[in-house]
Design an enzyme around this catalytic site. Structure first.
Site, PDB file in Angstrom:
ATOM      1  CB  ILE A  66      -1.149   0.001   1.163  1.00 43.13           C
ATOM      2  CG1 ILE A  66      -2.031   1.081   1.040  1.00 43.13           C
ATOM      3  CG2 ILE A  66      -0.314   0.015   2.630  1.00 43.13           C
ATOM      4  CD1 ILE A  66      -3.169   0.901   1.818  1.00 43.13           C
ATOM      5  N   GLY A 121       0.546  -5.384   1.291  1.00 43.70           N
ATOM      6  CA  GLY A 121      -0.535  -5.451   0.864  1.00 43.70           C
ATOM      7  C   GLY A 121      -0.461  -6.516  -0.528  1.00 43.70           C
ATOM      8  CG  ASP A 124      -3.191  -8.231   2.628  1.00 46.24           C
ATOM      9  OD1 ASP A 124      -3.851  -8.794   3.211  1.00 46.24           O
ATOM     10  OD2 ASP A 124      -2.438  -7.378   2.695  1.00 46.24           O
ATOM     11  CD  GLU A 144       0.262  -5.865   6.125  1.00 48.12           C
ATOM     12  OE1 GLU A 144      -0.450  -5.905   4.993  1.00 48.12           O
ATOM     13  OE2 GLU A 144       0.997  -6.899   6.243  1.00 48.12           O
ATOM     14  CG  ASP A 152      -6.588  -3.680   7.205  1.00 45.60           C
ATOM     15  OD1 ASP A 152      -5.895  -3.696   6.187  1.00 45.60           O
ATOM     16  OD2 ASP A 152      -6.869  -2.596   7.733  1.00 45.60           O
TER      17      ASP A 152
END
Length: 270
Positions: A66, A121, A124, A144, A152
C-alpha cells in the site's frame, strides 16, 4: 478496455494480462490502484473471451504494498470524535477488502507472477489468487506489523489455508523477509523461475494451457474448490452434483470427448 492509471491490461489468446504499472513507485498501491482493480475484475468477469488472468508487476518488483501517502490521506480525514473516526476507518477498510475480494471471487483462474519485492498489501493480493509463481530474486514480507498494524485486507484470513496456521503466525508476527526457496517449501508458490523473463514466459504458458480447456469445466472446477473452503465434504459433494446436473449438458463435454478419442486438439467456444 479502458485506460488505467495504475495498470496496463491486455487480452491475448483468451488470457488477460493485468500488470501493475507504477514501476517508478515500486508498484505501490495508490488510490487509483484500489479503485481500478475492482473495475478490471468486473470487466474480466463480464467478458467471456477472458478465460484466465495473469497478474504481474512492471519493472524490477511486483509491488511494495500500500502507498503510504494513501494511509496519510486517510489519517488527515480523522477528527476528534472516536465514534466517527471508527466509522470512517471501517468503511475505508471494507472498501480496500472489496478490491481483493473481486480478485478472489473472479470466476476465472487468476495466476500471480511475482518478482522482486512482494510486501505487505502485495501479499494480500497474491493470497487472493488461485496460484502463485515467482522469480528467484523475490522477497516476501507480511510487513504490516512493522508499521504498527494488523494486516486487514486478506492475508490473515486467506494465507492459513495456503501455508498453514503456524507458519502464517510466524511470518505475520515477525514481519521477516523470506525468499523463493522458503516460499516454495511452505507452499506459497507453485514454482520458481530463474528470472523475470522466464517467469512471465512460464506463467503465460500455464495460462494458455488452462485457456485451451473448456471454460465451462474450468469455471465449475474453480467454483467447487472455492466452495470447499467453507463447507464440509458432504456439502461439497451435494453441490457439485447439482452443479453438474446442468453443466454436463454443455456441448463442451461432447467436444472434449470427441477430441480425446480422435487425438485432436479441442476448440471450445467462449
Amino acid at each position: 478496455m479502458s485506460e488505467y492509471q495504475a495498470f496496463h491490461v491486455e487480452l491475448v489468446d483468451n488470457v488477460a494480462h493485468v500488470r501493475i504499472n507504477r514501476p517508478e513507485k515500486i508498484n505501490s498501491m495508490n488510490a487509483a490502484f484500489w479503485r481500478e482493480i475492482t473495475e478490471i475484475f468486473q470487466w474480466i468477469d463480464d467478458t467471456d473471451a477472458v478465460r484466465v488472468v495473469v497478474i504481474s508487476g512492471a519493472g524490477k518488483h511486483f509491488s511494495s504494498g500500500i502507498d503510504l501517502m494513501l494511509l496519510a490521506s486517510v489519517a488527515n480525514e480523522l477528527g476528534k470524535d472516536v465514534g466517527r473516526n471508527a466509522r470512517l476507518l471501517r468503511r475505508k477498510i471494507l472498501e480496500l477488502q472489496a478490491s481483493f475480494n473481486a480478485v478472489d471471487n473472479c470466476r476465472k483462474p487468476v495466476l500471480a507472477a511475482i518478482q522482486g519485492y512482494c510486501l505487505g498489501g502485495a501479499v494480500d493480493l497474491i493470497a487472493a489468487c488461485d496460484m502463485r509463481y515467482c522469480a528467484e530474486d523475490v522477497q516476501f514480507s507480511v510487513k504490516e506489523v512493522d508499521i504498527g498494524m494488523a494486516a486487514d485486507v486478506g492475508t490473515l484470513q486467506r494465507l492459513p489455508r495456503i501455508i498453514g496456521d503456524g507458519m502464517l503466525r510466524e511470518l505475520a508476527y515477525t514481519g521477516r523477509q523470506f525468499g523463493a526457496e522458503e516460499a516454495t517449501r511452505i507452499g506459497l508458490v507453485n514454482r520458481v523461475y530463474p528470472d523475470h523473463a522466464a517467469l512471465l514466459d512460464g506463467v503465460m504458458g500455464i495460462a494458455r494451457e488452462i485457456a485451451g480447456k473448456s471454460p465451462i469445466a474450468v469455471t465449475g472446477t474453480k467454483a467447487m474448490i472455492s466452495y470447499m473452503r467453507d463447507h464440509r465434504v458432504d456439502d461439497g459433494l451435494e453441490y457439485v452434483a447439482t452443479w453438474n446436473a446442468a453443466m454436463l449438458q454443455s456441448t463442451d463435454l461432447r467436444v472434449a470427448i470427441a477430441a480425446h478419442m480422435s487425438k485432436q486438439k479441442a476448440e471450445f467456444p467462449d
